[in-house]
Scaffold this motif. Sequence first.
Motif, short mmCIF file in Angstrom:
data_model
loop_
_atom_site.label_atom_id
_atom_site.label_comp_id
_atom_site.label_asym_id
_atom_site.label_seq_id
_atom_site.Cartn_x
_atom_site.Cartn_y
_atom_site.Cartn_z
N TYR A 134 39.28 27.53 46.91
CA TYR A 134 40.47 28.37 47.63
C TYR A 134 40.17 28.85 48.96
O TYR A 134 39.46 29.51 49.26
N ASN A 135 41.36 28.56 49.54
CA ASN A 135 41.24 29.08 51.10
C ASN A 135 42.04 30.40 51.13
O ASN A 135 42.34 31.26 50.04
N GLU A 136 42.18 31.15 52.15
CA GLU A 136 42.50 32.55 52.50
C GLU A 136 44.12 32.84 51.70
O GLU A 136 44.18 33.62 51.24
N LYS A 137 45.09 31.64 52.15
CA LYS A 137 46.36 31.71 51.47
C LYS A 137 46.16 31.74 49.98
O LYS A 137 47.09 32.39 49.36
N GLU A 139 43.70 32.76 48.03
CA GLU A 139 43.30 33.96 47.77
C GLU A 139 44.17 34.95 47.74
O GLU A 139 44.18 35.96 46.76
N VAL A 140 45.25 35.26 48.37
CA VAL A 140 46.31 36.18 48.35
C VAL A 140 46.95 35.73 47.17
O VAL A 140 47.40 37.03 46.55
#
Length: 309
Positions: A134-137, A139-140
């Motif tokens: 998972y990327n940062e987006k 993760e949110v």
Amino acid sequence: MKGLVYKSTGSWYSVKSDNGDVFNCKIKGKFRLENIDSTNPVVVGDFVEFIVEDHDQQEIGIIQKVYERRNYILRRSVNLSKQTHILASNIDFLLLIITLKNPITTTSFIDRFLVSAEAYSIKTLLIFNKCDIYNEKDEVLLNSLISIYDDIGYDTIKISANTGYGIKELEKRLSNKTIMLGGHSGVGKTSIINAIHGSLNLKVADISDQHSQGRHTTTYAELHDLDNNIKLIDTPGIKGFGLVNYEKNEITNFFPEFLKVSSKCKFNNCIHMNEPKCFVKQKVESGEISNSRYESYIQIINDDNLKHR
């Protein structure tokens, strides 16, 4: 002879007797369970009574009785069918495997699975797998989704079966329990078993690039004996989870956050749709109850396969 069903292929069953011997068993003649119109009368996790017969110098077990089940996970067998399919029985703990991508697990699927578990008082752990991709987006979004179920009171955990992240913590929660793994194909059920007990070395297939869907590696439900007295039932991945054998006005009982406040609705028989002064809907509007959970509830209530009282 009494035994525990370890594997079901639909017509044959692997049964381990109380003394540890494994027998290939089948059902002789018509075998039905009272009050359950099921496509599979004998399931993994069942305790059964069987006799052993000699067929061409080969011992075959004949199942004669299924002992009363403590609980089970039940779903509608096909979209337009009233028949049911039992995934597994006598479960201490349900592990529902969830992924945000490759494949996507929808909140509707999660909530239907949880309704079935709540109906039979099966404790559930929501496992959010593939955290390594998972990327940062992502993760949110992941943390937002976890927050919904944490706030309700469900246990959640982040893991990566590929890297081993969270696996040790997961193992600690599973000791001395009979566990069922559920989820879509490709969410990593078999990989999680391998991560917990690598010597099993169960076959894992790649995700389909075209549809980002998992390919079936588990064809039949099967129970595995793991370390720390863990009995883990791996089940085939399923695309959808259809509910059956429920009354429309009892579904609210299986949404804990609805049940907690529904006594404050104006009407005792409120099903939280069009009734005035519905406290559940007020909580949805204020954001105290998740809108995705309410949408799942409405989808279930509108399901034609549910019964009207």
